[in-house]
Design a protein around this motif. Structure first.
Motif, PDB file in Angstrom:
ATOM      1  N   MET A 109       0.777  -1.204  -0.006  1.00  0.00           N
ATOM      2  CA  MET A 109       0.176  -0.045  -0.185  1.00  0.00           C
ATOM      3  C   MET A 109       0.889   1.136  -0.078  1.00  0.00           C
ATOM      4  O   MET A 109       0.363   2.378  -0.256  1.00  0.00           O
ATOM      5  N   ARG A 110       2.099   1.073   0.227  1.00  0.00           N
ATOM      6  CA  ARG A 110       2.832   2.326   0.437  1.00  0.00           C
ATOM      7  C   ARG A 110       3.243   2.744  -1.227  1.00  0.00           C
ATOM      8  O   ARG A 110       3.752   3.825  -1.435  1.00  0.00           O
ATOM      9  N   LEU A 111       2.920   1.859  -2.181  1.00  0.00           N
ATOM     10  CA  LEU A 111       3.314   2.149  -3.590  1.00  0.00           C
ATOM     11  C   LEU A 111       1.696   3.000  -3.943  1.00  0.00           C
ATOM     12  O   LEU A 111       0.870   2.747  -3.778  1.00  0.00           O
ATOM     13  N   SER A 112       2.263   4.095  -4.580  1.00  0.00           N
ATOM     14  CA  SER A 112       1.132   5.084  -5.023  1.00  0.00           C
ATOM     15  C   SER A 112       0.328   4.383  -6.028  1.00  0.00           C
ATOM     16  O   SER A 112      -0.912   4.594  -6.076  1.00  0.00           O
ATOM     17  N   LEU A 113       0.920   3.673  -7.040  1.00  0.00           N
ATOM     18  CA  LEU A 113      -0.171   2.991  -7.934  1.00  0.00           C
ATOM     19  C   LEU A 113      -1.012   1.965  -7.521  1.00  0.00           C
ATOM     20  O   LEU A 113      -2.393   2.237  -7.683  1.00  0.00           O
ATOM     21  N   LEU A 114      -0.677   1.358  -6.633  1.00  0.00           N
ATOM     22  CA  LEU A 114      -1.611   0.523  -5.666  1.00  0.00           C
ATOM     23  C   LEU A 114      -2.389   1.261  -5.100  1.00  0.00           C
ATOM     24  O   LEU A 114      -3.766   0.778  -4.830  1.00  0.00           O
ATOM     25  N   ARG A 115      -2.256   2.203  -4.302  1.00  0.00           N
ATOM     26  CA  ARG A 115      -3.092   2.973  -3.745  1.00  0.00           C
ATOM     27  C   ARG A 115      -4.208   3.736  -4.483  1.00  0.00           C
ATOM     28  O   ARG A 115      -5.308   3.535  -4.120  1.00  0.00           O
ATOM     29  N   ARG A 116      -3.670   4.158  -5.453  1.00  0.00           N
ATOM     30  CA  ARG A 116      -4.650   4.792  -6.640  1.00  0.00           C
ATOM     31  C   ARG A 116      -5.716   3.496  -7.104  1.00  0.00           C
ATOM     32  O   ARG A 116      -6.840   3.883  -7.197  1.00  0.00           O
ATOM     33  N   PHE A 117      -4.976   2.410  -7.404  1.00  0.00           N
ATOM     34  CA  PHE A 117      -6.080   1.364  -7.719  1.00  0.00           C
ATOM     35  C   PHE A 117      -7.008   1.107  -6.492  1.00  0.00           C
ATOM     36  O   PHE A 117      -8.232   0.869  -6.765  1.00  0.00           O
ATOM     37  N   THR A 118      -6.486   0.766  -5.399  1.00  0.00           N
ATOM     38  CA  THR A 118      -7.393   0.523  -4.278  1.00  0.00           C
ATOM     39  C   THR A 118      -8.527   1.546  -4.170  1.00  0.00           C
ATOM     40  O   THR A 118      -9.622   1.229  -3.726  1.00  0.00           O
ATOM     41  N   LYS A 119      -8.143   3.148  -4.323  1.00  0.00           N
ATOM     42  CA  LYS A 119      -8.967   4.035  -4.088  1.00  0.00           C
ATOM     43  C   LYS A 119     -10.166   3.943  -5.364  1.00  0.00           C
ATOM     44  O   LYS A 119     -11.351   3.998  -4.962  1.00  0.00           O
ATOM     45  N   TRP A 120      -9.753   3.664  -6.537  1.00  0.00           N
ATOM     46  CA  TRP A 120     -10.614   3.238  -7.534  1.00  0.00           C
ATOM     47  C   TRP A 120     -11.756   2.125  -7.361  1.00  0.00           C
ATOM     48  O   TRP A 120     -12.727   2.296  -7.516  1.00  0.00           O
ATOM     49  N   VAL A 121     -11.179   1.012  -6.782  1.00  0.00           N
ATOM     50  CA  VAL A 121     -11.929   0.013  -6.213  1.00  0.00           C
ATOM     51  C   VAL A 121     -13.052   0.363  -5.155  1.00  0.00           C
ATOM     52  O   VAL A 121     -14.255   0.091  -5.254  1.00  0.00           O
ATOM     53  N   ASP A 122     -12.456   1.141  -4.520  1.00  0.00           N
ATOM     54  CA  ASP A 122     -13.340   1.698  -3.290  1.00  0.00           C
ATOM     55  C   ASP A 122     -14.572   2.800  -3.728  1.00  0.00           C
ATOM     56  O   ASP A 122     -15.591   2.394  -3.458  1.00  0.00           O
ATOM     57  N   ASP A 123     -14.153   3.257  -4.929  1.00  0.00           N
ATOM     58  CA  ASP A 123     -15.141   4.162  -5.517  1.00  0.00           C
ATOM     59  C   ASP A 123     -16.318   3.430  -6.068  1.00  0.00           C
ATOM     60  O   ASP A 123     -17.304   3.691  -6.038  1.00  0.00           O
ATOM     61  N   LYS A 124     -15.786   2.298  -6.766  1.00  0.00           N
ATOM     62  CA  LYS A 124     -16.751   1.482  -7.482  1.00  0.00           C
ATOM     63  C   LYS A 124     -17.650   0.724  -6.522  1.00  0.00           C
ATOM     64  O   LYS A 124     -18.788   0.594  -6.780  1.00  0.00           O
ATOM     65  N   LEU A 125     -17.050   0.272  -5.348  1.00  0.00           N
ATOM     66  CA  LEU A 125     -17.819  -0.307  -4.247  1.00  0.00           C
ATOM     67  C   LEU A 125     -18.678   0.454  -3.582  1.00  0.00           C
ATOM     68  O   LEU A 125     -20.032   0.062  -3.448  1.00  0.00           O
ATOM     69  N   MET A 126     -18.330   1.896  -3.658  1.00  0.00           N
ATOM     70  CA  MET A 126     -19.511   2.621  -3.124  1.00  0.00           C
ATOM     71  C   MET A 126     -20.669   2.799  -3.951  1.00  0.00           C
ATOM     72  O   MET A 126     -21.897   2.989  -3.480  1.00  0.00           O
ATOM     73  N   ILE A 127     -20.442   2.749  -5.292  1.00  0.00           N
ATOM     74  CA  ILE A 127     -21.445   2.878  -6.279  1.00  0.00           C
ATOM     75  C   ILE A 127     -22.577   1.537  -5.982  1.00  0.00           C
ATOM     76  O   ILE A 127     -23.803   1.590  -6.339  1.00  0.00           O
ATOM     77  N   PHE A 128     -21.852   0.267  -6.041  1.00  0.00           N
ATOM     78  CA  PHE A 128     -22.710  -0.908  -6.318  1.00  0.00           C
ATOM     79  C   PHE A 128     -23.101  -1.337  -4.893  1.00  0.00           C
ATOM     80  O   PHE A 128     -24.082  -2.239  -5.085  1.00  0.00           O
TER      81      PHE A 128
END
Length: 195
Positions: free
Chosen positions: A77-96
């Protein structure tokens, strides 16, 4: 009779809204556990743990693999790429998934209490002269200072970063960031009902 039927309808809809996220959570949990049991069985057989522990070797090995994966994911999670991907997944989960954001915030609040950290990234109303503005609380310190993000409507991702005193804002503890951001996108519609 009509009032009774309306009450039954409201109870059924409310019950479905409560049970749906729980059902989705348990179905996902079952799928994840079966995935790790499958690899746990192979791992236990490879190490001959199944001869020692019997049928419990699969569960124990699968649980160990799951715990190790969670532990090492913390480093990733310290890697910014993975953090951005996790945030994207979180945003999608909030929708669905209805209720996902609320449950996530409650879990984060419990973790923050356990760690002794103040809750951050919360919706607030910031005092600005004679009026209040919707904002995000980003960080607080022990001296009574806070970092606040003040978004520009309708773009919730653009705005100003301010350092203010704790007395200059009030937390909206019953409001989620998603609701606040949606209100900002719609130029403040619904803010008056936030608590």
């Amino acid at each position: 009779m009509k009032e009774f039927l309306r009450q039954v309808e409201r109870n059924c809809i409310s019950g479905a809204l409560v049970l749906l996220p729980l059902l989705v959570f348990f179905v996902l949990l079952e799928k994840v556990w079966k995935f790790f049991q499958n690899y746990g069985e192979k791992f236990a057989h490879f190490l001959r743990l199944d001869l020692i522990l019997g049928k419990y070797a699969t569960d124990i090995a699968g649980g160990v693999i799951l715990i190790l994966l969670v532990y090492f994911s913390g480093y990733l999670m310290r890697l910014s790429l993975l953090r951005r991907f996790t945030k994207w997944v979180d945003d999608k989960l909030m929708i669905f998934l209805p209720g996902y954001e609320k449950n996530k915030k409650e879990a984060e609040a419990k973790l923050n209490k356990r760690k002794g950290k103040p809750s951050t990234d919360l919706p607030i109303l910031l005092k600005n002269g004679e009026f209040w503005q919707p904002a995000h609380l980003i960080e607080e310190d022990e001296k009574g200072n806070a970092v606040v993000f003040l978004p520009n409507a309708p773009a919730k991702d653009q705005g100003q970063i301010l350092i203010v005193k704790k007395s200059d804002f009030k937390k909206l503890s019953e409001t989620t960031l998603g609701n606040l951001d949606n209100s900002i996108k719609s130029f403040g519609k619904g803010i008056l009902s936030f608590k």
